[in-house]
Write an enzyme that holds these catalytic residues in place. Structure first.
Site, PDB file in Angstrom:
ATOM      1  N   ASP A  12       0.845  -1.207   0.000  1.00 13.14           N
ATOM      2  CA  ASP A  12       0.000   0.000   0.000  1.00 13.14           C
ATOM      3  C   ASP A  12       0.884   1.262   0.000  1.00 13.14           C
ATOM      4  OD1 ASP A  12       0.947  -0.451   2.624  1.00 13.14           O
ATOM      5  OD2 ASP A  12      -0.771   0.538   3.553  1.00 13.14           O
ATOM      6  N   HIS A 246       9.677   0.098   8.634  1.00 10.65           N
ATOM      7  CA  HIS A 246       8.824  -1.088   8.833  1.00 10.65           C
ATOM      8  C   HIS A 246       8.894  -2.087   7.677  1.00 10.65           C
ATOM      9  CE1 HIS A 246       7.044   1.097  12.188  1.00 10.65           C
ATOM     10  NE2 HIS A 246       6.692   2.071  11.381  1.00 10.65           N
TER      11      HIS A 246
END
Ligand code: BDR
Ligand code: CA
Length: 327
Positions: A12, A246
């Site tokens: 995303d 991340h």
């Protein structure tokens, strides 16, 4: 000779997603077969456009399929985090990227995943770094894929290691709270899952000095610019002088699992109430009374990381990348 690891990347983008995609595009041990997109850091239209333009920028010519625009539970949609990733999902820098070079694959993301896994049983690693909706839809569409996937690696969750709780609520991480039902389906399915949560990704800080040293190639320059907005958010909140990487950490796991320490046990997701989105692993010794975890397969949660090793791995791909990335 080591054979390359075949990967479908579910994403995303998202600034750290763009970093992860760079690692997948450049690492010699990765055979990136396809990219599927999901809502999360921005709307599905925006994350899909970003993916197409990042693929063109990194010189990737591969199928890109658009996926879920919202969570499985109707009405549970959350606002996109523009304060973290910018209105365009890429820290205001999407205009620096070339236009899409290839039309979207006509299949929805979950169908592409099922078809590619069925065509290469035992080969495909699914790397999911957004809400896990596409993976859950793929399992619903064809439960047989669980036995045919090589492994599932996800960025998501927070298990409290080193005091790392959630980043949206005290207990919920963003990718999980964006679709808790999907995450619970993915974690309790009969396929091997490795979870790279905030426990380890928040240990891998990339400072502004580190990111600045990546400059000098088109991709290094772009990621420096794109991370400015992201670092404003993380530095403002945590005073870390940089960012948490991340999704790049999850991509690093695929090529260098030895950099991570894992803990085994079934994982469930809290679906309602004030702890909605919390991820909980039962890692106690067997023998406890039956509970909501006992019938679920054990999965691996990463609870330790060689942060310097992850940073070095990522940086090494820039030292080698002065050529071959389009301007
Ligand atoms: C995760 O949420 C998104 O903001 C990032 O891209 C990452 O996948 C971190 O919680
Ligand atoms: Ca992401």
């Amino acid at each position: 000779m080591r054979s390359a690891i075949s990967v479908i990347f579910d994403t995303d983008p998202g600034i750290d997603d763009a970093m992860a995609l760079y690692l997948l595009a450049r690492h010699p041990d990765i055979d990136l077969r396809a990219i599927t997109t999901v809502f999360g850091n921005a709307s599905i239209e925006v994350t899909t456009r970003n993916t197409q333009r990042l693929a063109a920028f990194y010189g990737l010519d591969l199928p890109i399929a658009s996926g879920a625009g919202g969570p499985l539970r109707v009405g549970a949609e959350r606002d996109a985090p523009a304060h973290v990733h910018g209105d365009d999902g890429l820290g205001g820098m999407v205009h620096r990227l070339p236009a899409a070079a290839r039309a979207l694959d006509p299949r929805p993301a979950h169908e592409l995943i099922c078809e590619m896994v069925n065509a290469a049983p035992g080969e495909i690693t699914l790397l999911a770094v957004g809400p896990m909706t596409n993976l859950a839809l793929a399992l619903r569409h064809d439960p047989g894929i669980a036995a045919k996937v090589r492994q599932v690696v996800v960025m998501g969750g927070a298990f409290g290691t080193y005091g790392h709780g959630g980043n949206v609520t005290p207990v919920a991480e963003a990718n999980i709270i964006n679709d808790p039902e999907a995450a619970d389906i993915v974690f309790t399915a009969g396929w091997p899952v490795v979870i790279i949560g905030l426990d380890v990704t928040q240990e891998v800080v990339m400072t502004n000095d580190f990111l600045g040293d990546l400059r000098g190639s088109p991709a290094g320059d772009f990621l420096w610019e794109a991370t400015r907005h992201y670092q404003d958010f993380y530095d403002g909140l945590h005073g870390i002088g940089g960012i948490f990487s991340h999704d790049a950490s999850a991509a690093a796991y695929i090529v260098a699992p030895a950099l991570f320490r894992q803990r085994r046990g079934p994982v469930r997701v809290v679906l309602d109430g004030i702890a909605c989105g919390q991820t909980i692993q039962d890692h106690r010794k067997p023998g406890a009374e039956p509970n909501a975890w006992s019938a679920c397969p054990p999965q691996q949660v990463c609870v330790g990381v060689d942060a310097e090793g992850v940073r070095k791995l990522f940086a090494s791909l820039f030292k080698n990348s002065q050529e071959g990335v389009p301007q």
